[in-house]
Design an enzyme around this catalytic site. Structure first.
Site, PDB file in Angstrom:
ATOM      1  NE  ARG A   1      -3.718  -2.428   0.812  1.00  0.00           N
ATOM      2  CZ  ARG A   1      -4.745  -2.680   1.623  1.00  0.00           C
ATOM      3  NH1 ARG A   1      -5.219  -1.731   2.402  1.00  0.00           N
ATOM      4  NH2 ARG A   1      -5.310  -3.866   1.615  1.00  0.00           N
TER       5      ARG A   1
ATOM      6  NE  ARG B   1      -4.779   2.768  12.000  1.00  0.00           N
ATOM      7  CZ  ARG B   1      -6.043   2.665  11.721  1.00  0.00           C
ATOM      8  NH1 ARG B   1      -6.709   1.610  12.053  1.00  0.00           N
ATOM      9  NH2 ARG B   1      -6.670   3.637  11.097  1.00  0.00           N
ATOM     10  CG  HIS B   2      -1.612   2.814   7.948  1.00  0.00           C
ATOM     11  ND1 HIS B   2      -2.247   3.594   8.866  1.00  0.00           N
ATOM     12  CD2 HIS B   2      -2.576   2.188   7.234  1.00  0.00           C
ATOM     13  CE1 HIS B   2      -3.560   3.459   8.707  1.00  0.00           C
ATOM     14  NE2 HIS B   2      -3.791   2.613   7.735  1.00  0.00           N
TER      15      HIS B   2
ATOM     16  CD  GLU C   1      -9.447  -2.339   9.419  1.00  0.00           C
ATOM     17  OE1 GLU C   1      -9.838  -1.162   9.348  1.00  0.00           O
ATOM     18  OE2 GLU C   1      -9.061  -2.996   8.434  1.00  0.00           O
TER      19      GLU C   1
ATOM     20  CD  GLU D   1      -1.940   2.751   3.720  1.00  0.00           C
ATOM     21  OE1 GLU D   1      -2.543   3.810   3.497  1.00  0.00           O
ATOM     22  OE2 GLU D   1      -2.518   1.672   3.972  1.00  0.00           O
TER      23      GLU D   1
ATOM     24  NE  ARG E   1      -3.053  -2.144  10.635  1.00  0.00           N
ATOM     25  CZ  ARG E   1      -3.989  -1.450  10.024  1.00  0.00           C
ATOM     26  NH1 ARG E   1      -5.265  -1.652  10.323  1.00  0.00           N
ATOM     27  NH2 ARG E   1      -3.671  -0.546   9.116  1.00  0.00           N
TER      28      ARG E   1
ATOM     29  CB  SER F   1     -11.703  -5.256   7.169  1.00  0.00           C
ATOM     30  OG  SER F   1     -11.181  -5.090   5.898  1.00  0.00           O
TER      31      SER F   1
HETATM   32  P1  ATP Z   1      -7.004   0.935   7.616  1.00  0.00           P
HETATM   33  O1  ATP Z   1      -8.411   1.476   7.560  1.00  0.00           O
HETATM   34  O2  ATP Z   1      -6.522   0.642   8.995  1.00  0.00           O
HETATM   35  O3  ATP Z   1      -6.035   1.749   6.788  1.00  0.00           O
HETATM   36  P2  ATP Z   1      -7.794  -0.781   5.522  1.00  0.00           P
HETATM   37  O4  ATP Z   1      -9.251  -0.649   5.705  1.00  0.00           O
HETATM   38  O5  ATP Z   1      -7.122  -0.049   4.407  1.00  0.00           O
HETATM   39  O6  ATP Z   1      -7.039  -0.481   6.910  1.00  0.00           O
HETATM   40  P3  ATP Z   1      -7.997  -3.399   4.450  1.00  0.00           P
HETATM   41  O7  ATP Z   1      -7.814  -2.932   3.054  1.00  0.00           O
HETATM   42  O8  ATP Z   1      -9.341  -3.754   4.890  1.00  0.00           O
HETATM   43  O9  ATP Z   1      -7.393  -2.305   5.421  1.00  0.00           O
HETATM   44  O10 ATP Z   1      -6.951  -4.559   4.744  1.00  0.00           O
HETATM   45  C1  ATP Z   1      -7.201  -5.656   5.581  1.00  0.00           C
HETATM   46  C2  ATP Z   1      -6.215  -5.726   6.728  1.00  0.00           C
HETATM   47  O11 ATP Z   1      -4.885  -5.587   6.242  1.00  0.00           O
HETATM   48  C3  ATP Z   1      -6.340  -4.597   7.747  1.00  0.00           C
HETATM   49  O12 ATP Z   1      -7.340  -4.876   8.691  1.00  0.00           O
HETATM   50  C4  ATP Z   1      -4.964  -4.585   8.358  1.00  0.00           C
HETATM   51  O13 ATP Z   1      -4.818  -5.600   9.335  1.00  0.00           O
HETATM   52  C5  ATP Z   1      -4.073  -4.914   7.198  1.00  0.00           C
HETATM   53  N1  ATP Z   1      -3.539  -3.683   6.591  1.00  0.00           N
HETATM   54  C6  ATP Z   1      -4.115  -2.914   5.662  1.00  0.00           C
HETATM   55  N2  ATP Z   1      -3.321  -1.881   5.311  1.00  0.00           N
HETATM   56  C7  ATP Z   1      -2.212  -2.000   6.057  1.00  0.00           C
HETATM   57  C8  ATP Z   1      -1.007  -1.249   6.141  1.00  0.00           C
HETATM   58  N3  ATP Z   1      -0.788  -0.188   5.382  1.00  0.00           N
HETATM   59  N4  ATP Z   1      -0.063  -1.660   7.009  1.00  0.00           N
HETATM   60  C9  ATP Z   1      -0.253  -2.764   7.765  1.00  0.00           C
HETATM   61  N5  ATP Z   1      -1.359  -3.530   7.725  1.00  0.00           N
HETATM   62  C10 ATP Z   1      -2.338  -3.159   6.880  1.00  0.00           C
END
Ligand code: ATP
Length: 430
Positions: free
Chosen positions: A210, A218-219, A353, A212, A404, A356
């Site tokens: 990602r 947490r990212h 989270e 980000e 996480r 999901s």
């Molecule tokens: P958030 O809202 O916390 O940014 P997300 O809704 O983008 O997460 P999902 O796309 O639903 O996350 O991804 C499923 C799971 O993958 C998340 O619940 C999390 O545990 C993990 N995850 C997602 N993005 C990241 C990240 N950038 N770094 C670490 N773990 C991640």
């Protein structure tokens, strides 16, 4: 001679140990050092006239973090770590360590996080840091065991993809021969296509990427996603039920196999009590608003809001819970909508989270319509949409972030602690 780890030494026997020089003490006629290996520490004692002169000389030339092998007799010693010491008859220096050391390995002196990651190989010599990865390893092993015993087939789908599943903003583009491609944000589209194959239950443990833009605890830009998808579900509840059994299994396993490690890190965990609490998105928004947060219906929870909700839920006795029925407008096209709401969920552990998912839209025409509404071009997703044209069962699944989970389990402030070589907007090396 076969190698013995420090944790397996027996008094009165000969041993060959291999490791790093942690500490050296020179009291003139008595020289000793502490050797550190994967399992712990052992004292090597060289007393003048009790060991060959060459050995005393070798010990006096040692430096901290040299890599050595030692052969000798194991003896009882009340002052040595583990109650034993080795009287050496052979010491080989396999590799000298340069001086000064770039960072401390003992954990007694705090080194800044950035510097620790610059020299991560050395940071990992700190037993506490290593312990995190032992626990992570156990958690992953338990997940695999669970999936295998629950009828899932492990698969590996492409990391290089032509289209993103989670929206364009966090895609990493790359040049694939003569065309643009992307690193996957998740195996979402492929695991769903496999639902049309008849395998019924698949899981994949692999990297997801990602781009980000923000910096949070947490990212990161690359993480390990545990993805599972199940066909022929009656509703999302089937997925939640599988998922809560999975975390229960993992926690039981970690508690049983990592007692020493958890103690070393001071981590207190309990086995989640099933069924985990379910609250709706609407209820969650109300609770968070009640605590003075500015969230509006239709917003996703940010880190601060998730923490506040976590505190409220903790007071009510839930460190684990599912938030269900998110607004469909903030969910991706593949989640099945139900009016303004959707068949979706987040799994929360200690206010964060960690997973999901939801029930997926399996009706081809509905999906095409939703894609257009969300501004996506269905022709770019033909490879995926085709799987929905020739018979596909209703299905649902999960995307679960391993880092996480371990971060929260061990109460670590930053997700990077759980990653060997983290990738963030600022860090591509090492
Ligand atoms: P958030 O809202 O916390 O940014 P997300 O809704 O983008 O997460 P999902 O796309 O639903 O996350 O991804 C499923 C799971 O993958 C998340 O619940 C999390 O545990 C993990 N995850 C997602 N993005 C990241 C990240 N950038 N770094 C670490 N773990 C991640």
């Amino acid at each position: 001679m076969e190698r013995t780890y420090s944790g397996e030494l027996k008094t009165g026997s000969k041993a060959l140990v291999k490791g790093w020089v942690e500490k050296i003490r020179d009291l003139g006629g008595l020289k000793f050092f502490i050797l550190r290996d994967r399992e712990g520490l052992v004292q090597i004692t060289a007393k003048r006239n009790s060991v060959p002169a060459g050995i005393v000389k070798a010990v006096s030339k040692l430096g901290r973090e040299d890599c050595v092998t030692v052969q000798g007799l194991v003896k009882k010693s009340s002052q040595a770590p583990g109650g034993m010491e080795i009287i050496p008859d052979k010491i080989d220096v396999v590799s000298k360590a340069a001086s000064p050391l770039p960072i401390e390995t003992s954990g007694k002196i705090q080194t800044g996080m950035d510097k620790r990651f610059d020299y991560r190989f050395m940071d990992l010599r700190n037993p506490k840091v290593q312990t995190i990865f032992r626990i992570r390893d156990t958690a992953l092993t338990k997940m695999r065991e669970f999936f295998e015993s629950d009828g899932f087939v492990e698969v590996h789908t492409p990391v290089i993809q032509a289209a993103g599943a989670e929206g364009g903003a966090t895609l990493f583009p790359l040049i694939y021969y003569k065309q643009e491609a992307f690193l996957r944000q998740s195996p979402q589209l492929y695991k769903q296509m496999l639902m049309a194959s008849g395998l019924d239950r698949v899981y994949e443990i692999g990297p997801a990427f990602r781009a980000e833009k923000f910096h949070t605890r947490r990212h990161v830009s690359e993480f390990i996603s545990v993805d599972a998808e199940m066909a022929w579900i009656d509703s999302q509840e089937d997925v939640l039920n599988m998922l809560e059994r999975m975390v229960e299994y993992v926690f039981k396993g970690v508690l049983k196999d990592c007692k020493k490690e958890l103690e070393e890190l001071g981590a207190k965990i309990t086995i989640p009590k099933l069924p985990l609490k379910r609250i709706t998105y609407d209820e969650a928004v109300k609770l968070v608003k009640g605590k003075g947060m500015k969230i509006k219906w239709g917003d996703d929870f940010m880190d601060a809001e998730e923490r506040v909700l976590g505190e409220v839920m903790k007071k009510r006795g839930h460190e684990w819970y599912f938030v269900v029925r998110f607004p469909s407008k903030i969910k991706p096209f593949y989640i099945m909508a139900d009016g303004k709401h959707s068949h979706s969920y987040d799994m929360i552990y200690r206010g964060m989270e960690i997973a999901s998912g939801g029930q997926r839209e399996h009706r081809h025409d509905v999906m095409v319509k939703v894609m257009k509404e969300k501004g996506l071009d269905p022709s770019k997703f033909k490879f995926y949409l085709d799987a929905f044209r020739f018979g596909v069962p209703c299905h649902g699944g999960v995307g679960f972030g391993v880092e996480r989970l371990v971060q929260q389990m061990l109460g670590l402030e930053n997700i990077k602690e759980v990653i060997m070589f983290p990738r963030t907007p600022e860090r591509l090396v090492p």
